[in-house]
Enzyme design. Structure first.
Site, PDB file in Angstrom:
ATOM      1  N   SER A  29       0.809  -1.188   0.069  1.00  0.00           N
ATOM      2  CA  SER A  29       0.081  -0.011  -0.180  1.00  0.00           C
ATOM      3  C   SER A  29       0.635   1.344   0.049  1.00  0.00           C
ATOM      4  CB  SER A  29      -1.051  -0.005   1.313  1.00  0.00           C
ATOM      5  OG  SER A  29      -0.388  -0.107   2.336  1.00  0.00           O
TER       6      SER A  29
ATOM      7  N   HIS B 118      -5.734  -3.510  -2.505  1.00  0.00           N
ATOM      8  CA  HIS B 118      -5.444  -2.659  -3.720  1.00  0.00           C
ATOM      9  C   HIS B 118      -5.123  -3.678  -4.980  1.00  0.00           C
ATOM     10  CE1 HIS B 118      -4.542   0.630  -1.077  1.00  0.00           C
ATOM     11  NE2 HIS B 118      -4.142  -0.084  -0.216  1.00  0.00           N
TER      12      HIS B 118
ATOM     13  N   LYS C 250     -12.617   0.495  -1.286  1.00  0.00           N
ATOM     14  CA  LYS C 250     -11.543   1.064  -2.326  1.00  0.00           C
ATOM     15  C   LYS C 250     -12.167   1.166  -3.779  1.00  0.00           C
ATOM     16  CE  LYS C 250      -7.641   1.224   0.809  1.00  0.00           C
ATOM     17  NZ  LYS C 250      -7.255   0.245   1.541  1.00  0.00           N
TER      18      LYS C 250
HETATM   19  C1  LIG Z   1      -7.107  -0.060   3.223  1.00  0.00           C
HETATM   20  C2  LIG Z   1      -6.510  -0.929   3.491  1.00  0.00           C
HETATM   21  C3  LIG Z   1      -6.892  -2.040   4.611  1.00  0.00           C
HETATM   22  C4  LIG Z   1      -8.112  -1.703   5.267  1.00  0.00           C
HETATM   23  O1  LIG Z   1      -9.431  -1.416   4.623  1.00  0.00           O
HETATM   24  P1  LIG Z   1     -10.781  -0.420   5.214  1.00  0.00           P
HETATM   25  O2  LIG Z   1     -11.653  -1.164   4.618  1.00  0.00           O
HETATM   26  O3  LIG Z   1     -10.220   0.745   4.688  1.00  0.00           O
HETATM   27  O4  LIG Z   1     -10.632  -0.799   6.656  1.00  0.00           O
HETATM   28  C5  LIG Z   1      -6.577  -3.271   4.602  1.00  0.00           C
HETATM   29  N1  LIG Z   1      -5.347  -3.575   4.003  1.00  0.00           N
HETATM   30  C6  LIG Z   1      -4.868  -2.839   3.072  1.00  0.00           C
HETATM   31  C7  LIG Z   1      -3.648  -3.291   2.551  1.00  0.00           C
HETATM   32  C8  LIG Z   1      -5.623  -1.588   2.896  1.00  0.00           C
HETATM   33  O5  LIG Z   1      -4.886  -0.753   1.882  1.00  0.00           O
END
Ligand SMILES: *Cc1c(COP(=O)(O)O)cnc(C)c1O
Length: 421
Positions: A200, A228, A259
């Site tokens: 990330s 991602h 996302k």
């Molecule tokens: C954003 C993210 C999460 C957490 O997800 P949310 O739905 O925002 O709580 C978990 N793992 C990774 C790699 C992320 O980028």
């Protein structure tokens, strides 16, 4: 950073504080300093959000910091699904799933997630963060070993700590080191390997074929965080396995619904037995309320849209290729990124802050990532490309970044000026 005199003053002031008040005061001082310098970019209220543009304090800006990779926020089918769910079920779920909170909508979403991921079953939690926390800490415990990539997301790290399993961190995407960690784990302990599919902060991709090979060799379970990679990797956006032309090599596929999927929540897709176990043992499932009807219906519709509109994935992948190619040709260091997450290395924190301010003043909404969130000396602007960007908007962003890069000397001024399209 505060001047030497300020630092001395701060130290003196903190000495009479209790440690909790002290750490709060220290952060406050850092933020106040950032505000004074015009270097505080966080928590800015966005008044309007339209794909690639945002309105901030009445000003239209070009957005390069959105996780809406496929530009699905506001998609008519998804918004309609959420509205219909509210019309039918209202806004809340009056409790936890296990007791009285499961709606037909939740089961439909889980069936859709399982089908999308090619697994037998799925479970949804109230956020991606909670999904990792709950899943890791439920699957492993005292006496087990959990092996993580050093750059794994904070929610995985927190899950490992909560689990009380032996927590081993191996070098980033380094298969020799992963093998060492696996070999050192005692033979008859439970072993779980967890990694981000796409990291990330760096935007690089895990070496899944080799991670899978090692997990098989050492009889470890494999969990991948697809926050991602869902909607981003693979020709049809199905994620890390599709990217490598593999299927059913990941035992536990984790993803977020916040996302590429424009809702809220997180999921695990896995076989029936693992999902059954999580649904009865994971405390964040058993003791926490169900996803809201609107988020549940929106998420389900979004998975359908991803499969119905593959051109969105093709557009995103073209945009990623253009952005990365052009940044490199203009002399920027984008590390090993091959995805929508594009680090633009600036070096020291202060350079990163200056470059961010320059770019924001020119109307580009991007955000800096500083140490200790990333290693010292690799402070960066973290740009995110989405399917919403037009070719012209990508060029506009590139031109602003190049100008900013020269102004703060992230780029050498002697570098040949590129042909401006
Ligand atoms: C954003 C993210 C999460 C957490 O997800 P949310 O739905 O925002 O709580 C978990 N793992 C990774 C790699 C992320 O980028």
């Amino acid at each position: 950073m505060p001047s030497r005199v300020d630092q001395l003053f701060l130290i003196e002031r903190f000495q009479i504080m209790n440690p909790i008040a002290e750490k709060i005061a220290k952060l406050k001082a850092r933020i106040e300093w950032g505000r004074e310098m015009g270097y505080y970019f966080y928590l800015r209220p966005i008044e309007e959000l339209h794909g690639s543009r945002v309105t901030v304090k009445g000003r239209d800006m070009l957005l390069f910091s959105s996780y809406s990779y496929l530009n699905l926020i506001g998609h008519p089918k998804i918004s309609a699904a959420a509205q219909n769910a509210i019309a039918k079920f209202g806004t809340g779920t009056h409790g936890a799933r296990l007791l009285a909170g499961t709606l037909t909508l939740h089961n439909e979403l889980e069936a859709k997630i399982a089908a999308f991921n090619g697994t037998q079953a799925a479970i949804v939690f109230s956020s991606g963060y909670v999904t990792n926390l709950a899943t890791v800490s439920t699957l492993v415990g005292r006496g087990d070993v959990v092996i993580c990539d050093k750059l794994n997301h904070a929610s995985i790290v927190d899950g490992c700590i909560l689990s009380r399993a032996k927590f081993v961190r191996c070098k980033h995407n380094d298969m020799a080191d992963l093998e060492r960690c696996l070999a050192e784990a005692p033979a008859n302990t439970g072993k779980l390997v967890v990694a981000d599919a796409v990291f990330s902060m760096d935007g690089d991709i895990i070496d899944l074929p080799n991670v899978h090979r090692l997990c098989k060799k050492y009889d470890a379970m494999l969990m991948m965080d697809e926050a991602h990679s869902l909607g981003v990797l693979g020709k049809t956006g199905h994620g890390i396995e599709e990217h490598f032309g593999l299927s059913n090599v990941v035992n536990i596929k984790m993803g977020t619904l916040s996302k590429a999927i424009p809702a809220m929540g997180g999921y695990i897709a896995a076989d029936n037995d693992i999902i059954m176990y999580l649904k009865h043992v994971a405390r964040a499932f058993v003791y926490s309320a169900a996803l809201s009807p609107a988020a549940t219906a929106a998420a389900k519709a979004a998975f359908e849209v991803i499969e119905e509109e593959p051109q969105r994935i093709a557009k995103l992948q073209r945009n990623i290729a253009q952005f990365l190619r052009e940044l490199k040709s203009r002399g920027f260091d984008t590390m090993q990124s091959q995805t929508a997450i594009v680090p633009i290395i600036c070096g020291r924190d202060e350079k990163t802050l200056k470059m961010t301010k320059f770019a924001q003043d020119k109307g580009l909404f991007i955000l800096p990532v500083l140490s200790p969130a990333v290693p010292t000396g690799t402070s960066r602007i973290r740009a995110l490309v989405t399917a919403a960007h037009s070719e012209a908007e990508i060029n506009e962003a590139l031109n602003i970044l190049e100008e900013a890069g020269r102004a703060v000397k992230v780029l050498k001024s002697s570098q040949a000026a590129p042909a401006v399209l």
